[in-house]
Design a protein around this motif. Sequence first.
Motif, PDB file in Angstrom:
ATOM      1  N   LYS A 151      43.856  37.618  42.936  1.00 35.04           N
ATOM      2  CA  LYS A 151      42.553  37.718  43.574  1.00 35.04           C
ATOM      3  C   LYS A 151      41.458  37.235  42.612  1.00 35.04           C
ATOM      4  CE  LYS A 151      43.515  41.847  46.409  1.00 35.04           C
ATOM      5  NZ  LYS A 151      43.083  43.252  46.678  1.00 35.04           N
ATOM      6  N   LYS A 165      37.783  38.152  41.555  1.00 36.47           N
ATOM      7  CA  LYS A 165      36.943  39.350  41.658  1.00 36.47           C
ATOM      8  C   LYS A 165      35.619  39.129  40.916  1.00 36.47           C
ATOM      9  CE  LYS A 165      40.978  42.445  41.661  1.00 36.47           C
ATOM     10  NZ  LYS A 165      41.610  43.622  40.998  1.00 36.47           N
ATOM     11  N   GLU A 225      35.885  40.525  46.405  1.00 38.47           N
ATOM     12  CA  GLU A 225      37.220  39.944  46.220  1.00 38.47           C
ATOM     13  C   GLU A 225      37.473  38.771  47.164  1.00 38.47           C
ATOM     14  OE1 GLU A 225      39.990  43.091  46.795  1.00 38.47           O
ATOM     15  OE2 GLU A 225      39.523  44.092  44.896  1.00 38.47           O
ATOM     16  N   ARG A 285      41.087  36.100  48.156  1.00 35.24           N
ATOM     17  CA  ARG A 285      42.464  35.662  47.891  1.00 35.24           C
ATOM     18  C   ARG A 285      42.606  34.140  47.995  1.00 35.24           C
ATOM     19  NH1 ARG A 285      46.483  39.406  47.727  1.00 35.24           N
ATOM     20  NH2 ARG A 285      45.925  41.565  48.244  1.00 35.24           N
TER      21      ARG A 285
END
Length: 285
Positions: free
Chosen positions: A93, A95, A115, A117
């Motif tokens: 991820k 962040k 966050e 992905r």
Amino acid sequence: MKTKFLSLLVMCLVAGSLFAQTNLNAYKYVIVPNKYDFLKEKDQYQLNSLTQFLFEKYGFTALKEGEAYPDDLVKNRCLALKSDAMKDPGLFKTKLTVELKDCNDAVVYTTKVGESREKDFYRAYTEALRDAFTDIEALNYKYEPNLAATTTTTTVVAATNTNQEIQELKNEIQALKEKEAQQAASVAVVPVVAAEKVETAKEAKTMEAEVKEVMNSVLYAQEIENGYQLVDATPKVVYKITKTAQPNLYMVNGENAIIYKKGDTWLIEFNTSEGTKQKELNIKF
């Protein structure tokens, strides 16, 4: 029992949000840096521009670091918060956290960790930043000036006391001059009397110089918007200083310097190419 715990947790979160909102509402501007430390280039992936856009979207007046600032911000840097974005470690991820600091570099607000992905860097950073900004959106920010009550009574009394001291010194000088004149008119002129005349004249000149030194060294604080102007006995404005969040600490307008109180003494501290230099000031507030 579980229901009570959840209710208490919700109340704490709401109270924390309201407290943060109240704090941030006192600041008029947000300054956005041109580059984040975790990136190699200025405004890489247009992340800094996106930060400015999101602050503007949620009610803030956002300024880029180094651009021409409004007059009120130039006079009082504590009207602005400094923003920063920090990258948290993560394998799968991206962040990001947004942080706000005041003019003394104290952290006043930190968002949740946003966050993403996404594997593409551009999409990952922008998505994580937008996710972090959902906390900023929830604040419902609205600028509310924080006006502090001020008074000029202390300044007037201090100035009056100083003027009385100067007048007393002048009176002593006049008395010495009169004494010198009486001695000059004396019929019995002897070496001792002549020596006394010379000594008296020296004393008068010394005290007169001391009066001038006192008059020139005293700076009187006159209240202006967001601070004071310090004037001498001429009167001439020597410095203009701006209040900070800390008591007895002021920024000097137009100079890389601060004025602060140490014990009973006021000091001005300059940053020069040779290092930090200090000078004692006689300020009457």
